[in-house]
Design an enzyme around this catalytic site. Structure first.
Site, short mmCIF file in Angstrom:
data_model
loop_
_atom_site.label_atom_id
_atom_site.label_comp_id
_atom_site.label_asym_id
_atom_site.label_seq_id
_atom_site.Cartn_x
_atom_site.Cartn_y
_atom_site.Cartn_z
N SER A 15 0.83 -1.21 0.00
CA SER A 15 0.00 0.00 0.00
C SER A 15 0.86 1.26 0.00
O SER A 15 1.85 1.36 0.74
CB SER A 15 -0.91 0.00 1.24
OG SER A 15 -1.53 1.25 1.36
N LYS A 66 -13.90 -3.58 2.36
CA LYS A 66 -14.74 -2.38 2.26
C LYS A 66 -16.22 -2.66 2.55
O LYS A 66 -16.91 -1.81 3.12
CB LYS A 66 -14.58 -1.74 0.88
CG LYS A 66 -13.22 -1.11 0.65
CD LYS A 66 -13.14 -0.42 -0.69
CE LYS A 66 -11.73 0.06 -0.98
NZ LYS A 66 -11.63 0.79 -2.24
N ASN A 91 -14.41 3.13 2.70
CA ASN A 91 -12.94 3.08 2.60
C ASN A 91 -12.27 3.97 3.65
O ASN A 91 -11.05 3.99 3.72
CB ASN A 91 -12.47 3.47 1.18
CG ASN A 91 -12.45 4.97 0.97
OD1 ASN A 91 -13.23 5.70 1.58
ND2 ASN A 91 -11.58 5.43 0.10
N ASP A 107 -13.68 7.23 -2.48
CA ASP A 107 -13.15 6.76 -3.78
C ASP A 107 -13.72 7.55 -4.96
O ASP A 107 -12.98 7.99 -5.84
CB ASP A 107 -13.47 5.27 -3.98
CG ASP A 107 -12.57 4.37 -3.14
OD1 ASP A 107 -11.44 4.78 -2.85
OD2 ASP A 107 -13.01 3.26 -2.80
N GLY A 134 -19.30 -4.26 -10.39
CA GLY A 134 -18.98 -4.76 -9.06
C GLY A 134 -18.84 -3.62 -8.07
O GLY A 134 -19.34 -2.50 -8.29
N GLY A 135 -18.13 -3.89 -6.97
CA GLY A 135 -17.99 -2.90 -5.91
C GLY A 135 -17.30 -1.63 -6.36
O GLY A 135 -17.69 -0.52 -5.96
N GLY A 246 -5.18 4.85 -12.37
CA GLY A 246 -5.82 5.21 -11.11
C GLY A 246 -4.91 5.80 -10.05
O GLY A 246 -5.34 5.97 -8.90
P1 ATR Z 1 -14.56 -5.01 -7.52
O1 ATR Z 1 -14.90 -4.82 -6.07
O2 ATR Z 1 -13.11 -4.80 -7.87
O3 ATR Z 1 -15.46 -4.24 -8.42
P2 ATR Z 1 -16.07 -7.38 -8.09
O4 ATR Z 1 -17.21 -6.88 -7.27
O5 ATR Z 1 -15.69 -8.83 -8.00
O6 ATR Z 1 -14.74 -6.58 -7.78
O7 ATR Z 1 -16.39 -7.01 -9.62
C1 ATR Z 1 -15.50 -7.32 -10.64
C2 ATR Z 1 -16.01 -6.68 -11.94
O8 ATR Z 1 -15.04 -6.92 -12.97
C3 ATR Z 1 -17.30 -7.27 -12.47
O9 ATR Z 1 -18.00 -6.25 -13.16
C4 ATR Z 1 -16.80 -8.37 -13.41
O10 ATR Z 1 -17.72 -8.75 -14.41
P3 ATR Z 1 -18.86 -9.89 -14.11
O11 ATR Z 1 -19.91 -9.20 -13.31
O12 ATR Z 1 -19.32 -10.30 -15.45
O13 ATR Z 1 -18.14 -10.97 -13.34
C5 ATR Z 1 -15.63 -7.66 -14.03
N1 ATR Z 1 -14.59 -8.56 -14.57
C6 ATR Z 1 -13.68 -9.26 -13.88
N2 ATR Z 1 -12.86 -9.94 -14.72
C7 ATR Z 1 -13.27 -9.63 -15.97
C8 ATR Z 1 -12.82 -10.00 -17.29
N3 ATR Z 1 -11.78 -10.82 -17.48
N4 ATR Z 1 -13.51 -9.50 -18.34
C9 ATR Z 1 -14.56 -8.67 -18.17
N5 ATR Z 1 -15.02 -8.28 -16.96
C10 ATR Z 1 -14.38 -8.77 -15.88
#
Ligand code: ATR
Length: 282
Positions: A15, A66, A91, A107, A134-135, A246
């Site tokens: 970190s 988180k 966060n 964030d 996702g999150g 980022g």
């Molecule tokens: P985070 O907290 O980092 O958002 P998460 O809640 O597990 O982690 O969400 C991951 C996101 O990345 C999701 O939108 C996932 O798509 P799916 O909902 O279809 O699983 C996306 N993601 C992860 N790997 C991917 C890949 N190889 N190609 C496209 N989308 C991907």
């Protein structure tokens, strides 16, 4: 004794937050100590309690805690800021001397500040594409919507998740907000494209049509690291005008947390410049 702060994560050794906050403290003349704490899985709530008994004043929370931090701040006696409630994730924690915990999420504010203030890219009236559902995507949605874009499309590998997220945030949107699959993007174009998927973590490229990168667009990957991410490489190959990873968001979310804890907003410009130089040097 300096005031005590920490970042809780697993893993946490790499970190950059301890360095960032040490630099903010030096710059603003604040007496504080900030350290990284590796939290066992499970063990988040115990780690927070232990930290409070040691006199901890505040903490950052990173992967994978988180959502657990959100649930902790939802419990009686604790408080969530509206932006943390909408994000469904926390966060930043602030511990009050009376015992309550305030949970915030900086964030999305960090992302918007990096785009608008550091990169000089105003979001008002722009067509925004948010990749992922996702999150990470959820965490930045409210601050993006508050900037009054002309439309916001959430696109995800699993289209149903994007549609569910769009429906959940529709009451907060003053512009058209929709959810789609990646394959539905054919023939569309956007001014701001944000990769909030975990694909870059896996070093994977998303199946994106080239035309979605409008002339003059900003392509932003929430991920950062040594090399160019697959998403930014794709964007560059289509001729996207502005590319950003980022790192700026990381520094700005930290500045926003520092403001919550100390009542002062540190200047981020020089630190971000130094981190960029180091990143490029590898
Ligand atoms: P985070 O907290 O980092 O958002 P998460 O809640 O597990 O982690 O969400 C991951 C996101 O990345 C999701 O939108 C996932 O798509 P799916 O909902 O279809 O699983 C996306 N993601 C992860 N790997 C991917 C890949 N190889 N190609 C496209 N989308 C991907």
């Amino acid at each position: 004794m300096p005031d005590l702060y920490a970042v809780f994560g697993h893993p946490v050794a790499h970190s950059k937050s301890p360095r960032i906050h040490a630099e903010f403290a030096a710059q603003t003349g604040q007496a504080l100590h900030y350290e990284a704490r590796l939290v066992p899985l499970p063990g988040f709530v115990d780690a927070v309690r232990q930290f409070v008994t040691e006199g901890g004043r505040g903490a950052n929370v990173t992967v994978p805690f988180k959502e657990e931090a959100f649930r902790l701040c939802e419990s009686p006696g604790n408080t969530l800021t509206p932006r943390a409630r909408q994000a469904g994730a926390v966060n930043t924690l602030k511990f009050s001397p009376q015992g309550g915990i305030l949970g915030d999420n900086t964030d999305g504010a960090g992302l918007v500040r990096d785009m608008e203030t550091n990169l000089g890219f105003s979001l008002a009236g722009r067509r925004i594409l948010l990749l992922g559902a996702g999150g990470a995507a959820r965490g930045v949605l409210t601050p993006l919507l508050e900037r009054q874009p002309s439309q916001l499309t959430i696109a995800n590998r699993t289209a149903a998740k994007a549609k569910t997220l769009a429906t959940a945030f529709a009451p907060l949107a003053a512009c058209p907000l929709s959810g789609a699959g990646l394959e539905d993007l054919v023939g569309q174009a956007f001014d701001v494209l944000i990769n909030a998927t975990a694909a870059s973590l896996e070093n994977a490229a998303l199946p994106l049509p080239a035309e979605i990168f409008a002339p003059g667009c900003l392509a932003y990957d929430l991920m950062y690291g040594k090399g160019e991410t697959p998403f930014l490489r794709q964007a560059r190959h289509t001729g996207a005008a502005h590319l950003a990873d980022g790192l700026g968001m990381l520094v700005e979310q930290a500045a926003e947390a520092f403001l919550l804890w100390r009542g002062l907003r540190p200047d981020t410009h020089a630190l971000l410049h130094r981190l960029r130089v180091e990143q490029t040097a590898g």
